[in-house]
Write an enzyme that holds these catalytic residues in place. Sequence first.
Site, mmCIF file in Angstrom:
data_model
loop_
_atom_site.group_PDB
_atom_site.id
_atom_site.type_symbol
_atom_site.label_atom_id
_atom_site.label_comp_id
_atom_site.label_asym_id
_atom_site.label_seq_id
_atom_site.Cartn_x
_atom_site.Cartn_y
_atom_site.Cartn_z
ATOM 1 N N TYR A 215 0.816 -1.216 0.000
ATOM 2 C CA TYR A 215 0.000 0.000 0.000
ATOM 3 C C TYR A 215 0.850 1.266 0.000
ATOM 4 C CZ TYR A 215 -4.337 -2.547 0.703
ATOM 5 O OH TYR A 215 -5.418 -3.380 0.542
ATOM 6 N N ASP B 126 -1.011 -18.892 3.688
ATOM 7 C CA ASP B 126 -1.905 -19.815 2.966
ATOM 8 C C ASP B 126 -2.412 -20.924 3.892
ATOM 9 O OD1 ASP B 126 0.795 -20.370 2.964
ATOM 10 O OD2 ASP B 126 0.885 -21.188 0.945
ATOM 11 N N ASP C 298 -5.951 -6.738 4.909
ATOM 12 C CA ASP C 298 -7.129 -6.386 4.105
ATOM 13 C C ASP C 298 -7.884 -7.655 3.707
ATOM 14 O OD1 ASP C 298 -8.793 -4.675 2.560
ATOM 15 O OD2 ASP C 298 -7.707 -5.265 0.760
ATOM 16 N N LYS D 51 4.372 -14.418 4.902
ATOM 17 C CA LYS D 51 4.867 -15.249 3.802
ATOM 18 C C LYS D 51 6.389 -15.049 3.747
ATOM 19 C CE LYS D 51 3.720 -17.962 0.306
ATOM 20 N NZ LYS D 51 2.953 -19.206 0.371
#
Length: 347
Positions: free
Chosen positions: A125, A206, A230, A172
């Site tokens: 962002y 994930d 988000d 991640k």
Amino acid sequence: MGHTAVLIPGDGIGPEVSEATKRILAAAGAQIHWIERAAGVAALDQGADSVLPADTVNAILEHKIALKGPCTTPIGGGFSSINVALRKKLNLYGAVRPVRSLDGVPTRYENVDLIVIRENTEGLYAGIENTITEGVITSLKVATLDACRRIARFAFEYALTRGRKRITVFHKANIMKLSDGLFLKCAHEVHDDYSNDIAYDEQIIDAGCMRLVQDPGRFDVILCENLYGDVISDLCAGLVGGLGVTPGANFGGDAAVFEAVHGSAPDIAGQGVANPLALLMSGVMMLRHLAETRGDETCTVAADRIREAYNACLTSGHKTRDLGGTLGTSEFADAVCAQLQRQGAVR
Ligand code: ATP
């Protein structure tokens, strides 16, 4: 004791759900003096030269508290996201999104009670995108030591003051070894100061998503960088009934802006069918924040009354369409106000 707060109705379903929320807060006896300001498409419609007019930002800086409806960012024309700009301008670095099962809103799971905490100022962002050459684009993911430490400290403090027992970081770092690696390292280090009270673990995002939809009850506080936060917020909204029932707050600097997780929902805007609960619940978070920071117990009383009233409405089948009911936005607000009156009469 009364409080002044800025109200940004926003656009799309924003004005409808803002009106309903304002009405319910007043019916519950919350002493809020609203200063209305525009942002987004609504600001342009009212003749402002920017989607985020200076007098809107200045009003929040002055009064420190705002309740904000969703604001659409016009596509194209060089507009960057109003929400992102507002968070950056006011340094609202910590987003808090509580996700709770509601009585009267049956879903696949019972007793979901978790909080998503999202870093609000950097990651992808940061908005740094470049065309390297025709057909080759890069988007820069930013992670800074200060911001990673700051959100980790914020999350542990928030968890501690609310008696939460575990923070799980979604990441991640196996792929983004440096940026997500820094985020993880900071969370891990800050945990050392809270290890007597709060457990800590990490999930690759994930696998974390799979566990979330299999067994949300195992999560307490989930801490994420910006983009993951988000996505995870909407996923979690889906666990408890959808975007119509998921509130949020943005904290930082010395201002706080309360807003629903949902956007302006153009598909249902202007039809009077949007669920005002998510913004109403954000308003309840605002009342609790006022009680905490300004020691005003009447805000706690109003917040408790509203919660009791909307729970009673939901359990007796008074619901908007998104929850399987038939009520419109304003009819639902009428039902909550009538319930508040009944509660008042009983006391
Ligand atoms: P943004 O990117 O601005 O967050 P979004 O793409 O997540 O927006 P929303 O505007 O939040 O999209 O809407 C997603 C879906 O959820 C739409 O179908 C919309 O009608 C529905 N929705 C969102 N908020 C509400 C609400 N308060 N009441 C009922 N339905 C809603």
